[in-house]
Write a protein that holds these residues in place. Structure first.
Motif, PDB file in Angstrom:
ATOM      1  N   TYR A  97      61.532 143.703  22.774  1.00 57.15           N
ATOM      2  CA  TYR A  97      60.374 142.826  22.966  1.00 57.15           C
ATOM      3  C   TYR A  97      59.665 142.609  21.627  1.00 57.15           C
ATOM      4  O   TYR A  97      59.805 143.417  20.696  1.00 57.15           O
ATOM      5  N   ARG A  99      55.968 142.109  19.740  1.00 63.56           N
ATOM      6  CA  ARG A  99      54.582 142.549  19.957  1.00 63.56           C
ATOM      7  C   ARG A  99      53.723 142.090  18.795  1.00 63.56           C
ATOM      8  O   ARG A  99      54.161 142.106  17.637  1.00 63.56           O
ATOM      9  N   THR A 174      56.047 139.772  24.340  1.00 63.82           N
ATOM     10  CA  THR A 174      56.996 138.997  25.125  1.00 63.82           C
ATOM     11  C   THR A 174      58.383 139.605  24.960  1.00 63.82           C
ATOM     12  O   THR A 174      58.704 140.148  23.892  1.00 63.82           O
ATOM     13  N   ASN A 175      59.197 139.526  25.995  1.00 59.34           N
ATOM     14  CA  ASN A 175      60.576 140.018  25.885  1.00 59.34           C
ATOM     15  C   ASN A 175      61.574 138.875  25.875  1.00 59.34           C
ATOM     16  O   ASN A 175      62.761 139.060  26.118  1.00 59.34           O
ATOM     17  N   THR A 176      61.090 137.651  25.581  1.00 61.60           N
ATOM     18  CA  THR A 176      61.973 136.495  25.505  1.00 61.60           C
ATOM     19  C   THR A 176      62.946 136.653  24.343  1.00 61.60           C
ATOM     20  O   THR A 176      62.554 137.020  23.225  1.00 61.60           O
ATOM     21  N   HIS A 179      62.822 135.154  20.251  1.00 60.50           N
ATOM     22  CA  HIS A 179      61.485 134.666  19.974  1.00 60.50           C
ATOM     23  C   HIS A 179      61.070 135.005  18.553  1.00 60.50           C
ATOM     24  O   HIS A 179      60.222 134.346  17.958  1.00 60.50           O
ATOM     25  N   LEU A 184      52.727 134.696  18.861  1.00 60.76           N
ATOM     26  CA  LEU A 184      52.901 134.883  20.304  1.00 60.76           C
ATOM     27  C   LEU A 184      51.721 134.319  21.090  1.00 60.76           C
ATOM     28  O   LEU A 184      51.858 134.023  22.274  1.00 60.76           O
ATOM     29  N   HIS A 187      51.846 131.412  23.790  1.00 64.28           N
ATOM     30  CA  HIS A 187      53.206 131.101  24.225  1.00 64.28           C
ATOM     31  C   HIS A 187      53.333 131.375  25.718  1.00 64.28           C
ATOM     32  O   HIS A 187      52.768 132.331  26.259  1.00 64.28           O
ATOM     33  N   THR A 189      55.550 132.617  27.523  1.00 66.36           N
ATOM     34  CA  THR A 189      56.153 133.879  27.961  1.00 66.36           C
ATOM     35  C   THR A 189      55.330 135.106  27.566  1.00 66.36           C
ATOM     36  O   THR A 189      55.676 136.225  27.935  1.00 66.36           O
ATOM     37  N   SER A 190      54.265 134.896  26.808  1.00 64.37           N
ATOM     38  CA  SER A 190      53.482 136.035  26.328  1.00 64.37           C
ATOM     39  C   SER A 190      52.617 136.623  27.434  1.00 64.37           C
ATOM     40  O   SER A 190      52.139 135.914  28.330  1.00 64.37           O
ATOM     41  N   ARG A 191      52.419 137.917  27.333  1.00 69.67           N
ATOM     42  CA  ARG A 191      51.560 138.631  28.269  1.00 69.67           C
ATOM     43  C   ARG A 191      50.590 139.505  27.485  1.00 69.67           C
ATOM     44  O   ARG A 191      50.935 140.048  26.431  1.00 69.67           O
TER      45      ARG A 191
END
Length: 306
Positions: A97, A99, A174-176, A179, A184, A187, A189-191
């Motif tokens: 991932y 970070r 994100t674990n995309t 990337h 991030l 984005h 897919t970001s958390r």
């Protein structure tokens, strides 16, 4: 509105030319007219819905593409860490991932990112502007202070984080795949992993009309100068008059005295016109339109809205 949003509002205007309605949450459309009262936007109507503009003069654009680079900006934010790590779960086993940590250095520091910005605007503002002055100040309404939205902007998505203290932090991941170490923030897919002292955080994924440009009603400079000059001249004689009229010995310091009148009293000065001096035939002599600017943004952060 809370002061914590002021830096963001000013920066958004300077970068994009548009004014946000977040956190007020209003949806704004071309033709909406409003006032600012006690730091809040009060929507009052729409020039098309209220039939202030005839159907043959309704000329509104479809989507206009805006410069995307202007819709990503921040203030007082650094990125002390960006990197990749390895995690593990029971189903998929190990996974990589990305970070990133964002550090906010003060109250009101922020990060904003919007993508795919477009706008919808009034194409023929110059044609309908004079007609609107007459209708908004004389025939349909009697406004002395009013704004009209001329253009509305939307994005396919936007994200905003604002810090509420002298030291804030936001950690996102994100674990995309593939990337990499690009930004991030914002984005899809970001958390958010964790946050510290973040006053406001929101991600919008629909094309809601939360950004606008507007025109404001103003008294023409030559009329305003005449009013102020006349008022100053009248104020110069008030102390001599008061000394003779009142049965009390008021004491004045008249050495180098020069009465001052603020330009912010333009609406009040119009109230001093003789009856029927301002009418549908003379309205264009007194009023004009000007762009909504940083002074108007300041009204949103003044509790009196002035």
């Amino acid at each position: 509105m809370e002061k914590v949003f002021q830096n963001y509002y000013q920066s958004c205007y300077n970068r994009t030319g548009f004014v946000p309605t977040i956190p007020l949450g209003h949806y704004v459309h071309p033709g909406d007219f409003f006032q600012i009262n006690n730091g809040e936007i009060t929507l009052l109507g729409n020039i098309y819905m209220n039939k202030l503009v005839s159907p043959e003069n309704c000329d509104i654009s479809s989507a206009n593409l805006l410069h995307a680079a202007n819709w990503s900006f921040h203030q007082g934010v650094t990125k002390p860490y960006s990197g990749r790590g390895v995690g593990e779960n029971l189903i998929d086993g190990q996974f990589e991932y990305s970070r990133q940590v964002l550090a906010f250095d003060g109250y009101g520091s922020f990060f904003f990112k919007g993508t795919n910005p477009e706008s919808v605007r009034i194409n023929n503002w110059n044609i309908i502007a004079d007609e609107l002055i007459i209708k908004l100040t004389q025939t349909n309404f009697s406004f002395r202070d009013v704004y009209v939205v001329t253009e509305t902007a939307v994005t396919s998505n936007w994200t905003l984080a604002i810090c509420g203290s002298e030291e804030g932090e936001l950690e996102i991941a994100t674990n995309t795949e593939n990337h990499g170490l690009v930004d991030l923030f914002g984005h899809e897919t970001s958390r958010t992993v964790q946050s510290k002292e973040i006053e406001y955080y929101h991600r919008e994924v629909k094309r809601k009309p939360h950004f606008f440009k507007a025109k404001k009603l103003k008294v023409k400079n030559d009329k305003l100068d005449h009013f102020i000059s006349d008022l100053i001249n009248r104020r110069k004689g008030v102390y001599e008059w008061a000394s003779e009229f009142y049965d009390y010995n008021f004491e004045y310091d008249m050495v180098n005295y020069s009465p001052q009148v603020s330009n912010n009293v333009q609406g009040s000065l119009l109230d001093m016109l003789q009856a029927n001096e301002l009418n549908p035939n003379t309205a264009l002599l007194y009023f004009k339109w000007a762009d909504f600017d940083l002074d108007d943004i300041s009204r949103l952060f003044n509790s009196n809205g002035r």
